[in-house]
Design a protein around this motif. Structure first.
Motif, PDB file in Angstrom:
ATOM      1  N   UNK A  67      15.733  -8.093 -17.595  1.00 55.29           N
ATOM      2  CA  UNK A  67      15.499  -6.705 -17.067  1.00 55.29           C
ATOM      3  C   UNK A  67      13.965  -6.799 -16.126  1.00 55.29           C
ATOM      4  N   UNK A  68      13.890  -5.930 -15.354  1.00 57.92           N
ATOM      5  CA  UNK A  68      12.386  -6.146 -14.515  1.00 57.92           C
ATOM      6  C   UNK A  68      11.777  -4.636 -14.709  1.00 57.92           C
ATOM      7  N   UNK A  69      10.530  -4.799 -14.550  1.00 55.64           N
ATOM      8  CA  UNK A  69       9.621  -3.537 -14.524  1.00 55.64           C
ATOM      9  C   UNK A  69       8.646  -3.788 -13.219  1.00 55.64           C
ATOM     10  N   UNK A  70       8.431  -2.849 -12.630  1.00 57.44           N
ATOM     11  CA  UNK A  70       7.330  -2.492 -11.649  1.00 57.44           C
ATOM     12  C   UNK A  70       6.111  -1.955 -12.019  1.00 57.44           C
ATOM     13  N   UNK A  71       4.851  -2.812 -11.727  1.00 59.25           N
ATOM     14  CA  UNK A  71       3.750  -2.118 -12.346  1.00 59.25           C
ATOM     15  C   UNK A  71       3.095  -1.621 -11.181  1.00 59.25           C
ATOM     16  N   UNK A  72       2.804  -0.313 -11.116  1.00 61.04           N
ATOM     17  CA  UNK A  72       2.070  -0.233  -9.752  1.00 61.04           C
ATOM     18  C   UNK A  72       0.295   0.183 -10.189  1.00 61.04           C
ATOM     19  N   UNK A  73      -0.218  -0.722  -9.527  1.00 62.77           N
ATOM     20  CA  UNK A  73      -1.786  -0.720  -9.878  1.00 62.77           C
ATOM     21  C   UNK A  73      -1.725  -2.014 -10.544  1.00 62.77           C
ATOM     22  N   UNK A  74      -1.132  -2.955 -10.024  1.00 57.84           N
ATOM     23  CA  UNK A  74      -1.269  -4.294 -10.745  1.00 57.84           C
ATOM     24  C   UNK A  74      -2.579  -5.059 -10.489  1.00 57.84           C
ATOM     25  N   UNK A  75      -3.544  -4.469  -9.819  1.00 56.93           N
ATOM     26  CA  UNK A  75      -4.799  -5.306  -9.797  1.00 56.93           C
ATOM     27  C   UNK A  75      -5.809  -4.635 -10.905  1.00 56.93           C
ATOM     28  N   UNK A  93       6.781 -16.922 -16.697  1.00 61.32           N
ATOM     29  CA  UNK A  93       7.588 -15.829 -16.152  1.00 61.32           C
ATOM     30  C   UNK A  93       7.839 -15.649 -14.696  1.00 61.32           C
ATOM     31  N   UNK A  94       8.683 -14.878 -14.247  1.00 59.56           N
ATOM     32  CA  UNK A  94       8.824 -14.687 -12.885  1.00 59.56           C
ATOM     33  C   UNK A  94       8.084 -13.423 -12.483  1.00 59.56           C
ATOM     34  N   UNK A  95       7.089 -13.582 -11.596  1.00 61.02           N
ATOM     35  CA  UNK A  95       6.141 -12.262 -11.050  1.00 61.02           C
ATOM     36  C   UNK A  95       6.036 -12.278  -9.574  1.00 61.02           C
ATOM     37  N   UNK A  96       6.309 -11.204  -9.207  1.00 58.68           N
ATOM     38  CA  UNK A  96       6.200 -11.082  -7.590  1.00 58.68           C
ATOM     39  C   UNK A  96       5.291  -9.995  -7.216  1.00 58.68           C
ATOM     40  N   UNK A  97       4.628  -9.951  -5.809  1.00 65.55           N
ATOM     41  CA  UNK A  97       3.697  -9.324  -5.425  1.00 65.55           C
ATOM     42  C   UNK A  97       4.506  -8.499  -4.446  1.00 65.55           C
ATOM     43  N   UNK A  98       4.105  -7.040  -4.318  1.00 67.13           N
ATOM     44  CA  UNK A  98       4.803  -6.078  -3.379  1.00 67.13           C
ATOM     45  C   UNK A  98       3.437  -5.178  -2.989  1.00 67.13           C
ATOM     46  N   UNK A  99       3.331  -5.037  -1.690  1.00 66.74           N
ATOM     47  CA  UNK A  99       2.087  -4.455  -1.117  1.00 66.74           C
ATOM     48  C   UNK A  99       2.291  -2.863  -0.877  1.00 66.74           C
ATOM     49  N   UNK A 100       1.432  -2.109  -1.801  1.00 65.90           N
ATOM     50  CA  UNK A 100       1.727  -0.537  -1.466  1.00 65.90           C
ATOM     51  C   UNK A 100       0.392   0.183  -1.833  1.00 65.90           C
ATOM     52  N   UNK A 101       0.294   1.064  -0.810  1.00 68.53           N
ATOM     53  CA  UNK A 101      -0.912   1.829  -0.785  1.00 68.53           C
ATOM     54  C   UNK A 101      -0.618   3.061  -1.322  1.00 68.53           C
ATOM     55  N   UNK A 102      -1.474   3.644  -2.538  1.00 69.30           N
ATOM     56  CA  UNK A 102      -0.702   4.873  -3.161  1.00 69.30           C
ATOM     57  C   UNK A 102      -1.107   6.054  -2.324  1.00 69.30           C
ATOM     58  N   UNK A 103      -2.077   5.879  -1.386  1.00 70.51           N
ATOM     59  CA  UNK A 103      -2.113   7.032  -0.352  1.00 70.51           C
ATOM     60  C   UNK A 103      -1.293   7.171   0.764  1.00 70.51           C
ATOM     61  N   UNK A 104      -0.568   6.061   0.850  1.00 73.18           N
ATOM     62  CA  UNK A 104       0.250   6.115   2.332  1.00 73.18           C
ATOM     63  C   UNK A 104       1.493   6.701   1.839  1.00 73.18           C
ATOM     64  N   UNK A 105       1.944   7.734   1.278  1.00 74.74           N
ATOM     65  CA  UNK A 105       2.968   8.503   0.844  1.00 74.74           C
ATOM     66  C   UNK A 105       4.234   8.335   1.801  1.00 74.74           C
ATOM     67  N   UNK A 106       4.180   8.346   3.049  1.00 74.87           N
ATOM     68  CA  UNK A 106       5.031   8.191   3.979  1.00 74.87           C
ATOM     69  C   UNK A 106       5.807   6.989   3.832  1.00 74.87           C
ATOM     70  N   UNK A 107       5.227   5.772   3.262  1.00 72.88           N
ATOM     71  CA  UNK A 107       5.769   4.621   3.284  1.00 72.88           C
ATOM     72  C   UNK A 107       6.483   4.297   2.082  1.00 72.88           C
ATOM     73  N   UNK A 108       6.536   5.402   0.978  1.00 72.17           N
ATOM     74  CA  UNK A 108       7.234   5.045  -0.160  1.00 72.17           C
ATOM     75  C   UNK A 108       8.654   4.709  -0.374  1.00 72.17           C
ATOM     76  N   UNK A 160      12.267  -3.586  -2.284  1.00 72.49           N
ATOM     77  CA  UNK A 160      12.009  -4.087  -3.679  1.00 72.49           C
ATOM     78  C   UNK A 160      13.272  -5.095  -3.610  1.00 72.49           C
ATOM     79  N   UNK A 161      13.147  -6.283  -4.292  1.00 68.09           N
ATOM     80  CA  UNK A 161      14.260  -7.087  -4.532  1.00 68.09           C
ATOM     81  C   UNK A 161      15.508  -6.378  -5.388  1.00 68.09           C
TER      82      UNK A 161
END
Lengths: 444, 247
Positions: free
Chosen positions: B5-13, B54-69, B76-77
């Motif tokens: 199973x996979x989980x996306x954590x938004x706010x990973x830092x 585990x298997x952990x990957x990083x995906x760049x996202x700016x929560x204010x750049x809504x047009x890129x959502x 995402x893979x």
């Protein structure tokens, strides 16, 4: 300003307390301030991790950076706790090369104090196993040092009490273990002579330590239990404890001392009674090997949270000296006798054999080390000053990570490489820049 | 073999994000960390990968750049089984009262960004017919108070959004969980004097999230039960009295 103390809760000092959120933040924090020292979990007993003006908390530097399961090579940030390393790697069959008496220390602190374990006579201190470290210097520069690169800086930083730079990252190898059990052998020694002989006879054991009953007097002065141990193999576990889990889990602190105990709690009668029970329990199990999980073997006091509070609000000092082998019997006998005569009892004292030294200011050197806790009082501090003279006369020295009160003269007499260390500090610009209450007190 | 199973954590830092990611990884999940700062995310990802094997990957996202959502979700893979959004910006209430751009930052970071992103995942989950969404909201959203109403109102909006999403998607089998941590000992609250019984550790929040989302199937969770009581009392005070209180 924040009031900080070490684990002994003596002395207490006001200091500015700041925290480094990331390794990258350290150089600028360092550049903006003077009179600063890094602090891990605050497990040094005295004033070693209290900044003269500013104390830099490193607990957020707690990321593991890389691990190679083939070689056991681990790189971590300096604020990673030993307890975390154990929790992650013991179940996978790895153990740190050296562990001190508590697992609630950081890797940075273990290097700065060049901590020793019950295996120092075999493998040296923790610093001996550090392959490489990243150090933030007072100049703002960040450098990597090892035994082949920036050698002198490396040797000064191992055991250097944080006075050469702020340790950012370190690399060392974990060693493979088959199980999380220790195969322990208990030997009973009726007095100090027997204890030293027994330690020397068990020098082939990977780990050994003697717990002395401080309140045994006269001919049984130095009465002790010697615990020698090896990491148990799968075969040992199968024969001694069939069906047991190979890696017993690390326990959480089950009990803790919720309040500062009143002074009478450590009276002669209660301590004697405790020691008598402890000693008898040891005698019963002596003679034949048995299995103990790694956690209580290495960290017996970690099972009691905040045990430093049993000494009450005034705090306590831990007196730990090392005496060269030739003088050990007579000198340690004298020290023990002086302390037992006062009877302000430590529960127990710990006696260990140490091997050769490594860093410029590392505490360990060949000989025997004795450590005991004493509640702070004017009489105790006076007594310790007298003991210092005995230690110095015997060519011994005191452990900086435990120290809260020795004089600059005692310190200088015990650490022959001090001048080289100070020269290096001047060359680094660390002089006046990296200053702990301890370094100010001892003119390091 | 069971598919991981996979989980996306938004706010990973963030501290809660890190703890939650670690808890999922230790439970055997593949972890995708979304964050704005790549180095900081990588630092957490490496640490989690070592600690949990585990298997952990990083995906760049700016929560204010809504047009890129949309592009982000497509990049995402995998479409994750669970998305946990822990993004939050406490801001400075006093500054937010006078500085519109600061107030906008607080409102958008706590409401607009998280709501739009989870809304987007909700559509994908509905199309797939499965998925769990976890939003970390706040007790501050339960009732607006003088000391933090800009932050609180954004969280209130987020709470309402999650509530509506849950209401709409429950028949489709999509789970939506709202978590209200109360005080948490993190970098966001560093330096504040926090009452001990009301303050959770990040890994406590992480355990509560996993318990609610994956084990017990709860809808709205106060990490520490005492917060439910506190907020019930605060919400029960009549407005004509409440407006004169300073709590």
């Amino acid at each position: 300003m924040t009031e900080l103390s070490g684990w002994g809760r003596y002395p207490r000092h006001e200091t500015e307390l700041i925290s480094a959120g990331t390794p990258a933040a350290i150089p600028s924090l360092l550049a903006e301030r003077t009179g600063l020292i890094a602090r891990g979990r605050g497990r040094a007993y005295g004033d070693a991790a209290i900044g003269d003006q500013t104390t830099l908390g490193s607990c957020q530097l707690n990321r593991m950076r890389s691990f190679d399961p083939v070689s056991g090579r681990l790189t971590v940030e300096a604020g990673v706790q030993l307890a975390d390393i154990l929790a992650v790697f013991v179940p996978r069959g790895f153990f740190p090369p050296v562990v001190p008496g508590t697992k609630f220390v950081t890797v940075g602190g273990m290097i700065a104090a060049d901590v020793h374990g019950k295996n120092h006579h075999r493998v040296g201190g923790f610093g001996n196993h550090v392959e490489e470290m990243t150090l933030a210097l007072p100049s703002g520069e960040t450098v990597v040092c090892s035994r082949s690169r920036n050698t002198e800086l490396f040797e000064a930083t191992v055991g250097g009490m944080g006075l050469t730079g702020v340790i950012v990252e370190a690399t060392f190898c974990l060693r493979p273990i088959e199980t999380g059990w220790m195969r322990q052998h208990t030997v009973v020694a009726g007095n100090l002579d027997e204890a030293i002989s027994a330690l020397s006879a068990s020098a082939s054991a990977s780990y050994s330590v003697a717990w002395i009953d401080c309140l045994a007097l006269g001919p049984s002065l130095g009465r002790s239990l010697i615990y020698a141990a090896e990491h148990a193999s799968v075969r040992h576990v199968e024969s001694l404890r069939p069906g047991a889990e190979l890696f017993p889990s690390s326990r959480r602190g089950r009990v803790s001392v919720p309040i500062d105990l009143p002074p009478f709690a450590l009276g002669r009668v209660s301590v004697s009674a405790f020691n008598e029970l402890y000693f008898r329990a040891g005698v019963i199990t002596s003679g034949y090997p048995f299995l103990v999980p790694w956690d209580p073997y290495f960290f017996p006091l970690d099972g009691i949270g905040d045990w430093n509070r049993i000494y009450g609000r005034r705090g306590f000092v831990q007196y730990q000296c090392v005496i060269p082998i030739s003088a050990a019997r007579s000198t340690l006998g004298e020290i023990l006798e002086r302390i037992t005569r006062v009877g302000t009892g430590s529960f127990l004292a710990v006696l260990k054999q140490l091997g050769p030294s490594s860093g410029l200011l590392s505490f360990p050197r060949e000989g025997y080390t004795l450590a005991l806790d004493l509640p702070v009082s004017r009489d105790v501090l006076q007594l310790l000053n007298e003991l210092d003279e005995i230690v110095v006369a015997a060519g011994g020295r005191l452990y900086l990570a435990k120290d809260a009160r020795q004089s600059p003269e005692t310190f200088m007499a015990g650490y022959p490489h001090l001048a080289r260390f100070q020269d290096l500090r001047r060359a680094l610009g660390a002089d006046g820049h990296l200053v702990s209450k301890l370094s100010a007190r001892l003119n390091i | 073999m069971q598919v991981q199973k996979s989980v996306l954590i938004v706010g990973g830092t963030s501290d809660i994000g890190r703890a939650t990611a670690l808890a999922y990884a230790q439970a055997g999940w593949r972890v995708l960390l979304a964050a704005r700062n790549e180095d900081a995310a990588r630092r957490n990802a490496d640490d989690i990968a070592i600690r949990a094997e585990g298997n952990v990957s990083v995906h760049l996202l700016d929560i204010l750049e809504t047009t890129g959502f949309s592009a982000f979700v497509d990049s995402l893979p995998v479409l994750p089984d669970t998305v946990v959004c822990v993004v939050g910006e406490l801001g400075d209430q006093a500054q937010a009262q006078v500085d519109l751009s600061h107030a906008t930052l607080v409102l958008r970071t706590n409401f607009e960004g998280p709501a739009l992103l989870l809304g987007l995942f909700a559509e994908r989950f509905a199309a797939r017919g499965s998925g769990t969404l976890v939003g970390v909201s706040s007790v501050a959203g339960d009732r607006g108070r003088a000391s933090n109403y800009v932050y609180g109102s954004a969280k209130a909006g987020f709470t309402a959004f999650l509530s509506g999403l849950r209401n709409r998607l429950a028949p489709a089998g999509i789970k939506v969980v709202t978590t209200k941590p109360g005080f948490v000992r993190t970098r966001m609250t560093a330096g504040m004097k926090l009452p001990l019984v009301l303050t959770a550790e990040p890994d406590e929040v992480a355990r509560a999230i996993i318990a609610a989302a994956e084990l017990k199937g709860r809808d709205v969770v106060y990490v520490r039960g005492i917060w439910w009581m506190v907020m019930t009392i605060i919400c029960g005070i009549p407005e004509r009295i409440f407006k004169r209180l300073r709590i």
